[in-house]
Every structure is written in structure tokens, then in C-alpha cells.
Motif scaffolding. Sequence first.
Motif, PDB file in Angstrom:
ATOM      1  N   LEU A 121       5.429  29.986 -48.091  1.00 26.89           N
ATOM      2  CA  LEU A 121       4.016  29.891 -47.597  1.00 26.89           C
ATOM      3  C   LEU A 121       2.862  30.097 -48.422  1.00 26.89           C
ATOM      4  O   LEU A 121       1.782  29.012 -48.407  1.00 26.89           O
ATOM      5  N   MET A 137       5.798  23.936 -42.060  1.00 23.94           N
ATOM      6  CA  MET A 137       5.395  25.303 -41.942  1.00 23.94           C
ATOM      7  C   MET A 137       6.574  26.077 -40.874  1.00 23.94           C
ATOM      8  O   MET A 137       6.955  27.176 -41.228  1.00 23.94           O
TER       9      MET A 137
ATOM     10  N   ARG B 148     -14.569  33.925 -48.464  1.00 24.70           N
ATOM     11  CA  ARG B 148     -14.050  32.525 -47.861  1.00 24.70           C
ATOM     12  C   ARG B 148     -12.973  32.094 -48.309  1.00 24.70           C
ATOM     13  O   ARG B 148     -12.463  32.731 -49.431  1.00 24.70           O
ATOM     14  N   PRO B 150     -10.050  28.529 -48.809  1.00 24.83           N
ATOM     15  CA  PRO B 150     -10.067  27.071 -48.636  1.00 24.83           C
ATOM     16  C   PRO B 150      -9.598  26.556 -47.291  1.00 24.83           C
ATOM     17  O   PRO B 150      -8.689  27.245 -46.960  1.00 24.83           O
ATOM     18  N   ASP B 152      -8.055  24.345 -46.304  1.00 18.19           N
ATOM     19  CA  ASP B 152      -6.815  23.610 -45.953  1.00 18.19           C
ATOM     20  C   ASP B 152      -5.598  24.863 -45.871  1.00 18.19           C
ATOM     21  O   ASP B 152      -4.708  24.602 -45.064  1.00 18.19           O
ATOM     22  N   ASN B 153      -6.058  26.003 -46.105  1.00 16.02           N
ATOM     23  CA  ASN B 153      -5.025  27.001 -45.891  1.00 16.02           C
ATOM     24  C   ASN B 153      -4.951  27.688 -44.667  1.00 16.02           C
ATOM     25  O   ASN B 153      -4.191  28.639 -44.352  1.00 16.02           O
ATOM     26  N   ALA B 155      -4.222  26.610 -41.724  1.00 16.90           N
ATOM     27  CA  ALA B 155      -3.147  26.256 -40.873  1.00 16.90           C
ATOM     28  C   ALA B 155      -2.038  27.393 -41.197  1.00 16.90           C
ATOM     29  O   ALA B 155      -1.048  27.635 -40.432  1.00 16.90           O
ATOM     30  N   LYS B 156      -2.056  27.821 -42.346  1.00 15.13           N
ATOM     31  CA  LYS B 156      -0.945  28.848 -42.761  1.00 15.13           C
ATOM     32  C   LYS B 156      -0.829  30.223 -42.173  1.00 15.13           C
ATOM     33  O   LYS B 156       0.073  30.860 -41.793  1.00 15.13           O
ATOM     34  N   TYR B 159       1.444  31.512 -39.187  1.00 12.71           N
ATOM     35  CA  TYR B 159       2.820  31.822 -39.734  1.00 12.71           C
ATOM     36  C   TYR B 159       3.365  32.911 -40.410  1.00 12.71           C
ATOM     37  O   TYR B 159       4.161  33.060 -40.623  1.00 12.71           O
ATOM     38  N   TYR B 160       2.248  33.868 -40.612  1.00  8.48           N
ATOM     39  CA  TYR B 160       2.445  35.241 -41.101  1.00  8.48           C
ATOM     40  C   TYR B 160       2.695  35.981 -39.900  1.00  8.48           C
ATOM     41  O   TYR B 160       2.089  36.013 -38.952  1.00  8.48           O
ATOM     42  N   ASP B 161       3.588  36.892 -40.093  1.00  8.17           N
ATOM     43  CA  ASP B 161       3.934  37.913 -39.136  1.00  8.17           C
ATOM     44  C   ASP B 161       3.323  39.152 -39.137  1.00  8.17           C
ATOM     45  O   ASP B 161       3.572  40.203 -38.689  1.00  8.17           O
ATOM     46  N   SER B 196      -3.257  35.288 -52.248  1.00  3.64           N
ATOM     47  CA  SER B 196      -2.356  34.332 -52.535  1.00  3.64           C
ATOM     48  C   SER B 196      -3.000  32.806 -51.989  1.00  3.64           C
ATOM     49  O   SER B 196      -2.758  31.922 -52.580  1.00  3.64           O
ATOM     50  N   PHE B 198      -5.897  32.094 -51.892  1.00  4.11           N
ATOM     51  CA  PHE B 198      -7.293  32.013 -52.653  1.00  4.11           C
ATOM     52  C   PHE B 198      -8.394  32.312 -51.904  1.00  4.11           C
ATOM     53  O   PHE B 198      -9.404  31.605 -51.692  1.00  4.11           O
TER      54      PHE B 198
END
Lengths: 344, 649
Positions: A121, A137, B148, B150, B152-153, B155-156, B159-161, B196, B198
Motif C-alpha cells: 500500500l 487496493m 498535507r 498528496p 492521490d494517496n 484513497a489508500k 485500506y489501513y486497519d 510513507s 509523503f
Amino acid sequence: MLENYSSNATTAKIRAKYAQLFTQEDYRELAALRTVPEAAEYISRSARFREAFAEVDPNTIHRGFLEELLYRENFKTYIRLCKFQGLDKQPFFGFLIRRSEIDCILSIINRINSSLDRTFLSDLPGYLIKYLTIPVMELSLSQTYEDLVAGLKGTRYGKVLKKIPVREDGRADYTECELRLRTAYYAELLEQADKEFTGSVSDELKTIILREIDCRNIINAYRMKSYFGYSPDEIKRRSLTYYGIGKKNMERLYEAADPEIMMDMVNHTIYGKNSPDTDNIEVEINSVKIRRLRHYLTGSTNAPVALYAFIILCDIEVSNLVHIIEGIRYGVEAAAIESQLITL
Amino acid sequence: MAIEKMALVNIIGRFEDLDETLIRCCDSGCFHIEPAFKNEANSTVKLLNEKNPFGVPLKEFASLATEMGIELKETKGTRFNGWTAEQFNELSENIDSEIEEKNGEKQKLATEVSELEGAVLQVDHLRGMNSDFSKIFACKHTACRIGRMPADNLAKLQYYDQTFFFVPFETTKDFCWGMYFCANGDKELVDSIFRSMFFERIHLPDYVSGNTDEAIAKLNDQIKNKKAEIEALDKEIAVLAEKHDQTILEAYTALKKRYDIFELRRKVGAVKEKFYIKGFVPKKQADKFSESFDDMEEVEVVLLPPDADAYCTPPTVLKNGWFTRPYSMLVEMYGLPKYNGFNPTAFVAITYTLLFGIMFGDLGQGFLLFLGGLILGRKSKQAGGIVARCGFSSMIFGTLYGSVFGFEELLDPVFENLGIDFLPLKAFEQSSFILLTAVGIGIFLIAVSMLLNIYIGFREKNYEKAVFGCNGIAGLIFYGSLVTFVVSKFILKIELASSAVFALLLVIPGICIFCRVPFAIAAKYKKWKLSEDEEDMTVGGFIVENFFEMFEFLLSYVSNTMSFLRVGGFVLSHAGMMLVVMTLLNMSATAAKPFTLVIGNLFVMAMEGMIVAIQIIRLEFYEIFSRFYESDGKEFEPMSVSFDTEVNI
């Protein structure tokens, strides 16, 4: 015929963009800089990356983010060029997206094999997410290879990966996966080049693709020979089965007694002609490759050929820039950095 | 119309007199300095390469002026004459000590303002948050980070728990501003996840409190107050500036001169305890220059012939009369002739003026150009001079063409009354005559260029150039015969001589041109050799090389001659363009006629005037200069020091 004319504007646009690529002199100036912020500042001033760096402060930028910005700009350039005259409607033009998807899948396989949870990820470039056709994802949550294959069911990759045997520990051989995925990728690309285009466009495209495969095979064979001592049969089994210089000629290279003899033989093929004097196989082979690509880019009036060649040149440019940034970061001498660049 | 004669000057003296000597050389305005030696092997003379001591104080005074808001300008004054660098340093330190405290205070305030403005920018992105910053940061069990990442990130994140949540406030093209919260215990892990991706953390200053709007208001208040303090300090500095204004300007002017003069030392040689300066002065000013050092007993000025030093090439100054002087600009643009070479300015002046008049002939427009040239001459003598002369020539040829601001019949009655029936020349009625005359002019000018080349070749004792070359005697006979043959046979249709005679007149010079190198070597060294440089030139190689060169020469004769067709072409083009203006004039309403006439004439003058000027330069440089002129001269640059506000040290 008319289709070819209709994409002339794209060819012109690509040539204009081509003029913005970094020159050897630019690389030299960049490699002579002492700090990463200085390098970031230099890159942010270039016509090619000015827009990508508009909201970024070169003095505080993270090196990883700097590199991601460079790759992102390449990808966005590709998307813009494809959308410019609606070329993205033709399946062939999805080549970079498909390549990125394969890279993502391989990263996930690597993560599963190394039992690292969620690292994919963090490594996944965010700018890709909305363009990929696979649920990347969700796939990142896969715990085993079977989970991954199940997640890819119904996609072109599911069929390929399904055939790979799973070991007892629930993992699959990474090299095998890579070979199968890339073989399927190039097979599809060559088929599209054959079916979607005719005449010189098709011929030129197939030549570029086959030469790209040749370069990949030669570099990998050299590495397998010199670092792992693989036999010709093993090399053959782990190489792509498409050939630009012919199967026999390539197999003759695999069968060379040692890496030096192999390189000597390479020097007598089209990949060794006027190559730079270097010990780095990648620099040598790719230098010859980019000369051919430049030739296609400046000589061909066909948008698919120009676009394909341009995107590879952009990739090489960014890999050069990343080399330089890493070199600067670790205090490598400018001359040593320059010797690792692909610039012919 | 030649080249100014020069005298080589050697100046020798004691080091104590060096600065004064250099000042006098500069003041003379006619001394062209050369490096004291060019031959490294000459170990008795060494070039002076000392560090310029006036660099540091010069920089100091420049920065003092900037800090105090004083505009640097040249100021006359003698109180700093003879001051040393140390004295200047002391003076700058004294002035600096007075403003140092205030300046330091101002700098500190400016830094604070810049930090506050940075904080406003950062906080401005957090406008979506309505809670008090101090309260958020005071939480004991919850960690909070503002910054701040990016866009783009984003959306990620889902998905982290891990247990964290991100609150976005504002999204720009590339970034999303916001803050994330997590339990204090997970802080390090969550921080690493965001790093990670950024995430760039913003460290808000301690003084930022309240919610976003309140914080921004407070920050703006503080900025306002600090700016007011800066303004007050500026006023105090302005008072000090007024006090030291004159001193700083005078000191800077004196220092700049001393600095520049010291820089000139780099071309001065040192022989034991003495300095040695070498250079050139125009011969007519040499005695006066020498006399200016009479009162310096230890300084000796020796005048020598210009070729006395083999390592020094004398510079070139073109000597021109009042008519030709402005045209030296064009010659210099191409490149100066070498000293003792041929000054082509007079030739350029005459041909340029005549060709311009022919190509741009109009009495009215020429008169306006003449007036324009006189006005332009006040700003740029050379450009104005050329325009005025061309304007006058245009008036003369305009009279011959009977053209006044495009009215082609206006002068007809004048010529009728004078009984001159072959004038005015009507461009469209006599177009063949005009074009043939243009080619005739071209032939004449090419022939004159060849004659000049022959003259220069004999002067330089270069027989290849003067006799055997394509622009030498052989070339002239070849070209002349060819032209005479074509004109007599095809245009005049008369038999001047038999074809055999013409063939002979073409073949013999042709052989001379083909074998110009061996013939010239034979004439000069009395021996037979195919090439002067290449020892192993074979007969085959010689034939191939000269065959292609011969082909190029023949082509250049034809193309250069035809190139002059443009002279006639522009006569027709000028008439054509004015015909368009006249047609438009006839089509216009009565009230618009003057407007059409003025605009049309101005347009033609501007556009055609420029094109004609450029075309003639082309003819001069390519068709004429290439036949005889070699521009390998050195520019005469008299030593001088000039005032400059830029300090490049």
C-alpha cells in the motif's frame, strides 16, 4: 489511411514534448549539484517538470516523493497524449496501464512471498489507482497467492496466474509469475500491433517491441550468466520467447561460454553497434536502444510508433534522473554518476 | 579612407607610479593595452596577479547604499583621492556601526514578519477546522498532526486497519490539507504510515491559538504591528542616510575607479622592481600621449614602430571621411580588416547609398527618410548618418523615376518643360531595361570587387590571390570574357570576335584557376608542388578537389550575377506597392483619402525600407565582400574605467 492522418497532431505534440527531454548537458549540470534540494530545484525549473513541481517546495521535498513526482509526470504525459485525439479508445494504447498493472501484481506477489503486511500500500503510486482496471487496493489485502488469483478472477491476469503451481506454503515462484505475465503482456501487445494497425505502422511497432524484448532478454541473460552461473537451458527457460534478432541468434548468445564471450557476441549484433565503451551491460544495451527509439520518434509519422518510442524514452529519462538523485544523495562523484546514465 | 597608423608604446616605471600611470593611460582615451607578454617562456617578465584590495570596500559601500536606500550615481569629489583600501574599510566600518543596530533590528523584524506570513498561509489551509488549536494540542491521550499529503494517496487511507482518522480541510490540485488523529500509543506506527505516503507535517508556532479564523486574525495583527515597527526604523535609517549620502556616493565613485584601475594591472608586467606596460596609440596622438608623462620622472615612455613586437598585432581603427564614416558600422559588423589591410568603407558607402536609392526611389519618401536620419543622428550618429544618406539617394532616384509619395505622374510636367524626354523612368513600362540594368550593375560591382582583390593580392605579394585565383586576373578575364560573349552574342547580337577567341579566353584562365595553387607555388618558390600544406597530395586527389572547386566557382559567377536581379526587382516591387496604395486611395471616401495616403506611405516606407536595407547588406556581404575582403583585424579598445552600479567581484 485517414486514421493515420488524424493522429498527425499527436505526432507533432509528441515531437514538441520530445524537445523538452533532458539533454546530456542537462544531466551533466544536474550531476554536478551537491544536494538533493538543489537537484529538485533544477528539475522543477525544467520545462518538462515545471508543472508537476508547481505546489512543491524543492527545499523540503522528500526524496521518495521527488522520484514519485517524476514517474507521475511520465504517466500523466502518457494519459494526456492518449486522450488528446482519443487514441485511448484503441486497446493498443493501454500498454502503459497494463504494464503498471503487472508491476503492481508482481509487487503484491513479492509482498506475499516475503510475508510483509501492507507494505505494498505504501509503495503503490497513488496516481495509478484511478486508471488501473484491476481492484488493486482490494488485492493488496490478499494474504496468500490463492487470494490474489481469486481477486484477479475474470481479468486477463487471472487466467495467466491460475496456471502457475502453488507451493505448499501457499506461495508461487516469483520469477515464473513475472515471466508468464510479461510473456502474456508482449503477446497481447504484438497481436494488437498486428491487428489494429496495418503496413508500416504495424511493422515499425512490432520491430520496436521485439527489440525491447531482445534488450530485456540480453540484459537478463548476462546477469543470469555472470551473477548466478545459470546454464543456457535455464536461461532459455527464464527468458521471453519472442525474438527481434531471431531465435537462433539469441540462443547462441545464451550458449556463450562466459559473460565476456557473450558480450563479445552481442557486440557483433545490432545491439552492439556503436555502443558506448562501458562495463555496465544495461548502459551499453539501452544506449543502443534509445538511439533506435530516437530514430523512430523523429523519423516516423505514425502516432502509435512515436508514442510508444516516446514513452520508453521518458522512462529512461526518469530512471537517469533517479540515478542522479540517488548519486547526489550518497555523495557519488559527478563523473561516476554520469557513467551510469543512458544518454547516447 | 585608409587605416589609422599606430605606434607601439612601451611604458616602464617604478611600482609607486603604477596606479598614476594607469590613470593617465585611461584619461588619455587613446591607449589600447596589450598583455605585457604572451610568451610563457619569457621568464624575466611576470604578469601582476595580485588580489584587488579595493574589492572588499567597494562591496561594503554598495551594500551600505542598499541598506540605507541610497541610489548609487557617479559623484564628483576629490576628498578620497589617494586613499588606501584600509582607509576606505575604516570609513565603511564607521558608517556601518551607526546603522548596524537599527539594521539588525529591522532584519529581525523582517524575519518575524516572514515567519508570521508563512504561518498565515499554513493556517489558511485549515479553515475547515473550528476548534481551538491549543485545546487540540493539549489532548493527553490523542496525538494530532497537521499537514498535507498528496491527494492521490487519500484513497489508500481506508485500506489501513490501524486506528487513526484523517480530517481533510482543503484539497488543491496536488495536495490535500488536513490533520490526523490517533491514540498516543500508536503514534509512531501511524506517523510512519503517513510518512510513507509523503505526509508533510506542519509545525505551527506556539503563538497560534484559538480556532482558524481567530488565529489568522491574531497573526495578521502581529504582522501589522511589526510592519509598523519596520517603517519607524526605516525612517530613522533614512535620517542617517541623509547624513552620509554624499560621503557614500563620493567614496563609491572613487573606489569604483580605483578598483577598475587595479584590475587593469592584470595586463601589466613586472620586471624586478619595475612595471612594464605595452600597448598601442594612434600615431597622430603618440607624441601628445608621451608628453602627458613628462612630469613623471621615473616613468619612461618609448614609442616604437607598430610591427616592432612580433607577439603583438596592432589593432585596427578605420579612417573615414564625413560621407563614409557612418558606414564603418556595416564594415565592423562583418569584421574589421587587419592592420595594414584594405579599408572597404568607402566602397561600401558608395555602393550602399546608390543601391538603396535605386531600389527605394521616391522623392517624398526619400525626403522623409532624410529628415528621419537627421533626427535619428542625434541619438545614434552612425545609424542616423546612414539613413540620411540613403534618404538623399532615394530622393535623387525618386526624381529620376518621377515618383513622389507614390504619385508617378507628378514630376512629368517638370521633365517636359525641361525637354528631357527619356525621363522619368516608368518602372512598369521599362521593366526589362530596369532588370537588365540591375544585372549590369551587378556585373560592374563584381568586376570592381575582383579588381580590388587583385590590388590587395599584389600588395600582399599573394600571387594565388592576385593572379591565378577565381577573383584574380585569371578570374577577371574568365568572367569578363564570359559576360562579353553572352552579351554580344545573345543580347546585342553582334560578332565581337570569333567563338575560338572566346574559347581561348575562357580555357586559359580556366586552367590557371584550376591549377592556381601549383602555379602560385611555382611563381613564388620556383618549384613544382600540388599543395602547399599536404605533402602527399596525389594527382588524382588534386583533380577531384579542384574539379569540385571549379564547379563552385562557375556556379558563384552565375549566382552572384543573378543575385543582383533583386535590385531591379525591388524597383518594380516599390512601384507595385505604391500602386496598391494608390488603388486603395481611389477606393477610399474623400475624408479617408489623406489617412489612406499617410498610412500607405508609412507602411511601404517601414516595410520596404527595412527589406531593401537588409537586401543590400546581403549583397555587400555575400556578393561583394566574399570576393576580396578578409576580416581578421583586431578592434581598437582604448583603456577606460566606467561608472557602474553593479558590483561583480
